[in-house]
Design an enzyme around this catalytic site. Structure first.
Site, PDB file in Angstrom:
ATOM      1  N   LYS A 132       0.740  -1.348  -0.045  1.00 22.83           N
ATOM      2  CA  LYS A 132      -0.161   0.020  -0.056  1.00 22.83           C
ATOM      3  C   LYS A 132       0.921   1.265  -0.009  1.00 22.83           C
ATOM      4  CE  LYS A 132      -4.223   1.392   2.231  1.00 22.83           C
ATOM      5  NZ  LYS A 132      -4.688   1.108   3.788  1.00 22.83           N
TER       6      LYS A 132
HETATM    7  C1  E4P Z   1      -8.019   2.450   3.487  1.00 26.61           C
HETATM    8  O1  E4P Z   1      -7.289   1.568   2.931  1.00 26.61           O
HETATM    9  C2  E4P Z   1      -7.827   2.928   4.741  1.00 26.61           C
HETATM   10  O2  E4P Z   1      -6.991   2.018   5.812  1.00 26.61           O
HETATM   11  C3  E4P Z   1      -9.003   3.530   5.434  1.00 26.61           C
HETATM   12  O3  E4P Z   1     -10.274   3.139   4.707  1.00 26.61           O
HETATM   13  C4  E4P Z   1      -9.107   4.904   6.136  1.00 26.61           C
HETATM   14  O4  E4P Z   1     -10.334   5.102   6.636  1.00 26.61           O
HETATM   15  P1  E4P Z   1     -10.393   6.379   7.555  1.00 26.61           P
HETATM   16  O5  E4P Z   1     -10.398   7.616   6.939  1.00 26.61           O
HETATM   17  O6  E4P Z   1     -11.764   6.142   8.397  1.00 26.61           O
HETATM   18  O7  E4P Z   1      -9.085   6.545   8.477  1.00 26.61           O
END
Ligand code: E4P
Length: 229
Positions: free
Chosen positions: A85
């Site tokens: 990622k």
């Molecule tokens: C996606 O891969 C992220 O880990 C996640 O959806 C972030 O979400 P948030 O905005 O609630 O922190």
């Protein structure tokens, strides 16, 4: 549209995996730190994979291409099935391109607009993560953005998979599915919320009571039948 769990919590992951509704898990440094700032990331990631299998995104923390690639190598040395990622910054796109050349799957995270998603696609991303909740937080329309990204993908036959991320309500899941996202990665609380309805509770209560009534009647009749024999 597939469902992933957006979590690094083992209890949550175990509970949801048992329901058979998720095909993968996404993590990020904030989710891991929330569990325990001194968490053993390698151990936790391998534990998650042993529970769910399927997709598992592991995020790099460097902000320069060289550092990201070094981290990707490290992650893959202890977890070869990782999807790496990478944040949607220019250095990240350059890292995605190099990982694409080596056939390593990537998930470009922190995407907030169609143009950023298009750039990630061209760099060679396997997944593009469009953050819905964080857009709504600043008064933008995340539904419109996910619709635009999905329409562009359909028209251009782009190959990366669209992940609707930063999901805050069950409505986001529905909007992502209607737009045509491939995946929604959902936090435990929202996923469980999306399964509930007061009419289910009421319906179950009625069935349980009626079943109990039947059992009571049967147990009244049963001794009489025994005696006749
Ligand atoms: C996606 O891969 C992220 O880990 C996640 O959806 C972030 O979400 P948030 O905005 O609630 O922190």
């Amino acid at each position: 549209m597939q469902l992933y769990l957006d979590s690094a919590n083992i209890n949550e992951i175990k509970q949801v995996a048992e329901l058979g509704i998720i095909s993968g898990v996404t993590t990020n440094p904030s989710l891991l730190a929330k569990e325990d700032p001194s968490i053993d990331v390698k151990k936790r990631i391998n534990e998650i994979y042993s529970i769910v299998g399927g997709h598992l995104s592991v995020e790099v923390n460097s902000l320069d291409t060289k550092g990201m690639l070094k981290e990707a190598d490290e992650i893959l040395s202890w977890f070869p099935d990782a999807t790496i990622k990478i944040p949607m910054i220019p250095a990240g796109l350059a890292a995605v391109k190099q990982l694409f050349d080596k056939d390593i799957p990537t998930n470009v995270t922190l995407i907030f607009s169609p143009t950023q998603a298009i750039a990630a696609e061209h760099a060679g991303a396997t997944y593009v993560s469009v953050f819905m909740g964080r857009l709504d937080d600043i008064g933008m329309d995340s539904n419109l953005v996910i619709q635009e990204v999905c329409a562009i993908w359909e028209k251009n036959l782009f190959e990366s998979e669209i992940i609707a991320a930063s999901i805050r309500t069950p409505i986001h899941i529905i909007q992502a599915a209607k737009a045509g996202a491939d995946i929604a990665t959902v936090p435990y609380k929202v996923l469980m919320q999306s399964l509930q309805h007061p009419l289910i509770d009421k319906g179950v209560e009625i069935f349980v009571n009626d079943f109990a009534k039947m059992q009571a009647e049967i147990s009244k009749i049963a001794p009489k039948v025994q005696k006749k024999k």
